[in-house]
Write a protein that holds these residues in place. Structure first.
Motif, PDB file in Angstrom:
ATOM      1  N   ARG A 161      33.904  29.966  32.127  1.00 13.60           N
ATOM      2  CA  ARG A 161      35.324  30.117  32.472  1.00 13.60           C
ATOM      3  C   ARG A 161      35.473  30.902  33.775  1.00 13.60           C
ATOM      4  N   ASP A 162      34.677  31.963  33.930  1.00 11.82           N
ATOM      5  CA  ASP A 162      34.759  32.751  35.164  1.00 11.82           C
ATOM      6  C   ASP A 162      34.351  31.906  36.366  1.00 11.82           C
ATOM      7  N   ARG A 164      34.620  28.665  36.677  1.00 10.68           N
ATOM      8  CA  ARG A 164      35.706  27.715  36.943  1.00 10.68           C
ATOM      9  C   ARG A 164      36.879  28.395  37.634  1.00 10.68           C
ATOM     10  N   ASP A 165      37.227  29.612  37.179  1.00 17.93           N
ATOM     11  CA  ASP A 165      38.326  30.342  37.819  1.00 17.93           C
ATOM     12  C   ASP A 165      37.971  30.696  39.255  1.00 17.93           C
ATOM     13  N   LEU A 166      36.709  31.039  39.497  1.00 19.85           N
ATOM     14  CA  LEU A 166      36.281  31.371  40.861  1.00 19.85           C
ATOM     15  C   LEU A 166      36.403  30.165  41.773  1.00 19.85           C
ATOM     16  N   ASN A 168      38.387  27.631  41.399  1.00 16.36           N
ATOM     17  CA  ASN A 168      39.818  27.345  41.601  1.00 16.36           C
ATOM     18  C   ASN A 168      40.419  28.297  42.638  1.00 16.36           C
ATOM     19  N   ALA A 169      40.031  29.566  42.583  1.00 14.11           N
ATOM     20  CA  ALA A 169      40.558  30.543  43.545  1.00 14.11           C
ATOM     21  C   ALA A 169      40.101  30.200  44.960  1.00 14.11           C
ATOM     22  N   ARG A 190      48.935  33.327  44.495  1.00 11.35           N
ATOM     23  CA  ARG A 190      47.788  32.663  43.893  1.00 11.35           C
ATOM     24  C   ARG A 190      46.870  33.682  43.260  1.00 11.35           C
ATOM     25  N   ARG A 191      45.787  33.135  42.661  1.00 10.98           N
ATOM     26  CA  ARG A 191      44.769  33.981  42.059  1.00 10.98           C
ATOM     27  C   ARG A 191      43.662  34.256  43.069  1.00 10.98           C
ATOM     28  N   GLU A 193      39.626  35.748  43.942  1.00 16.12           N
ATOM     29  CA  GLU A 193      38.324  35.480  43.341  1.00 16.12           C
ATOM     30  C   GLU A 193      38.049  36.380  42.152  1.00 16.12           C
ATOM     31  N   GLY A 195      40.272  37.156  39.975  1.00 10.22           N
ATOM     32  CA  GLY A 195      41.188  36.770  38.905  1.00 10.22           C
ATOM     33  C   GLY A 195      42.547  37.432  38.970  1.00 10.22           C
ATOM     34  N   ARG A 197      46.302  38.254  40.477  1.00 11.63           N
ATOM     35  CA  ARG A 197      47.354  37.538  41.223  1.00 11.63           C
ATOM     36  C   ARG A 197      47.638  38.315  42.499  1.00 11.63           C
TER      37      ARG A 197
END
Length: 548
Positions: A161-162, A164-166, A168-169, A190-191, A193, A195, A197
């Motif tokens: 998950r981390d 994937r979030d990275l 996306n950022a 936005r988010r 790296e 996580g 905002r």
């Protein structure tokens, strides 16, 4: 008594009195319902207004932050685009020097809570304010574990998950930089790296009109702003909670507790510890609880009155039945002792008279008990009173025996009087009055019925009069003749021919139909009593109709 209960069910209001109309209240006719709805809407409105205000405040803070970063970024890119600073080099095709850019960011841009990144024309990062400062980003390590503590198993799902979030950022940052490289400043939320905002502004770096790169400024205090928003929402939530608690308390005080008191009072009546409900403080309320308390009090008072009436009726019936039974027992005990036929015949006549009296009494009591069912079973309808009286008089004339009084009916010429009522009970009214008049009339006399209208009482214009040629009624008894078991009779009239219930039943049925019945004495030319008169006044039908 039974006939009293009939009146309470058939016509609970006094004659001529209309049922009071309830005032139209708000919220579908319920004050309590309106109070509950208003309190619930008020709490929801407080939360709704608070959310709207805080959303506007949040948008205002973010827009203000973006405007601040945009102004700051415009100032910085103007400086970066000047060759004298040393960050921009080359001619005739200038470019950014990432070494000088890093030094310049270290020396000129170290604001707390912000991050500046510089990208070249290809979107490649060439300087980052986090990399040229001594600040170390990240979170504090967890406390050290005792020696020998096994390492926790890796959380592969969290790692995935981390990652994937990275990604996306980073993709969001690249998209923002690419748009800014087209020459237009960009402002987004936005988010990062890590996580968090962030409010981000990307401004193109230009030398004259040529775009050399992009300066991206990020403010990472959005979470603090949202936390402040949540804290600002708390007063609204607390006020809404207080309103709901107040509403619940009011519902308990003004609805639940009064209903519990009414229930306890009803149990007292059920357990025969009280005859009626009386709660003056609740009866004075102007809402549904007050209506319920008043209705319950009226209901229990009516039931108490009916119980008293039944007890009195039972006592009267017992007394009236006991008299002929005592006489019959005495005659039967004396009968074996008589020695002559004349005395035996006299006792036999006395027995027959008492039996007739007892039979008439039981018949009238039975009629009184059935009156309740008849008044509730039959629905009022249009009745042709002229035709009804004609049929009743015809029955008497067709069964006339020698020596009995005639019954004559004087009907209005060409006019059929219409009323609204129940033909069965109304027929009993006129039969009782005719029987009473015939019992007091001399042999071969005449009982006269007349039907007409007058304007003396606009509410009851229909008049039915029954006249006889008997001895009349004592002036002091013109009202008491309508009481139960009234049997006083003038001298010379047959004893035991009346039970004393007939006229009482007449008045109850007439009043159940919104009418009145009165007794009076007729006078002759010399001023003496010429006989009795009973007058029944009834309301007319609203519209003429046929009797069915």
């Amino acid at each position: 008594m039974a006939s009293d209960t009939a009146i309470a069910k058939a016509d609970p209001l006094p004659p001529g009195e209309a049922e009071p109309r309830r005032r139209l209240k708000r919220f579908g006719g319920s004050r309590l319902g309106g109070l509950i709805l208003a309190l619930n809407l008020l709490s929801l409105l407080i939360l709704f207004v608070g959310a709207l205000l805080l959303n506007e405040w949040q948008r205002g803070l973010i827009e203000s932050r973006q405007e601040t970063l945009a102004a700051q970024g415009e100032l910085l890119v103007q400086v970066l685009g000047e060759p004298q600073i040393g960050v921009t080099r080359g001619s005739p095709t200038p470019s950014l020097d990432y070494i000088e850019a890093s030094r310049w960011l270290r020396d000129n841009f170290i604001p707390a809570g912000q991050r500046a990144r510089l990208f070249d024309l290809d979107g490649t990062l060439i300087a980052d304010s986090y990399e040229v400062t001594e600040a170390i980003s990240g979170q504090a390590l967890p406390p050290a574990q005792p020696a020998g503590t096994p390492a926790p198993p890796p959380d592969t799902a969290a790692v995935s998950r981390d990652s994937r979030d990275l990604e996306n950022a980073r993709a969001a940052l690249r998209a923002e930089v690419e748009l800014a490289l087209d020459g237009e400043p960009q402002a987004t939320l936005r988010r990062s790296e890590s996580g968090d905002r962030v409010v981000s502004v990307s401004v193109p770096v230009r030398h004259v009109q040529q775009v050399l790169g992009v300066l991206t400024l990020e403010a990472g205090d959005v979470n603090e702003t949202l936390d402040a928003q949540r804290r600002a929402l708390m007063p609204f939530a607390l006020v809404a909670l207080a309103v709901n608690l107040l509403g619940s308390l009011m519902m308990h005080l003004f609805v639940a507790r009064p209903v519990m008191r009414l229930s306890a009072a009803a149990d007292e009546v059920r357990l025969q510890r009280a005859r009626a409900i009386s709660l003056p403080d609740l009866e004075g309320r102007k809402d549904e609880i007050g209506d319920l308390a008043r209705s319950l009090e009226t209901m229990t008072e009516t039931l108490s009155d009916r119980m008293d009436a039944i007890e009195a009726f039972a006592a009267d019936v017992s007394h009236e039945i006991k008299n002929p039974l005592t006489s019959i027992r005495s005659a039967l005990e004396t009968l074996p002792l008589v020695k002559t036929a004349a005395q035996r015949e006299k006792l036999t006549n006395l027995l027959q008279q008492d039996v007739r009296r007892l039979d008439r009494l039981i018949t009238d009591i039975s009629n009184a008990s059935r009156l309740d069912a008849e008044l509730n079973r039959d629905r009022p309808r249009a009745i042709d009173l002229t035709q009804l009286l004609t049929e009743i008089v015809g029955v008497y004339e067709s069964g006339l025996k020698p020596g009995e009084a005639h019954v004559a009916f004087e009907a209005p010429t060409g006019d059929h009087v219409q009323i609204v009522g129940r033909d069965g009970p109304l027929g009993q009214v006129f039969r009782n009055l005719i029987d009473n008049a015939r019992s007091f009339s001399p042999p071969g006399g005449t009982v006269r019925l007349s039907l007409g209208r007058d304007d003396i009482d606009p509410d009851r214009p229909v008049r039915v009069r029954i006249d006889d040629d008997g001895p009349g009624i004592p002036p002091d008894n013109l009202e008491t003749v309508f009481e139960r078991f009234y049997t006083a009779r003038p001298r010379g009239t047959a004893f035991g021919a009346n039970s004393g219930l007939g006229l009482s039943i007449v008045r109850q049925i007439v009043e159940a139909h919104g009418g009145q019945v009165r007794a009076a004495n007729r006078t002759d030319a010399a001023g003496g009593v010429a006989g009795a008169r009973f007058e029944v006044a009834l309301p007319t039908a609203p519209a003429a109709g046929r009797r069915t």
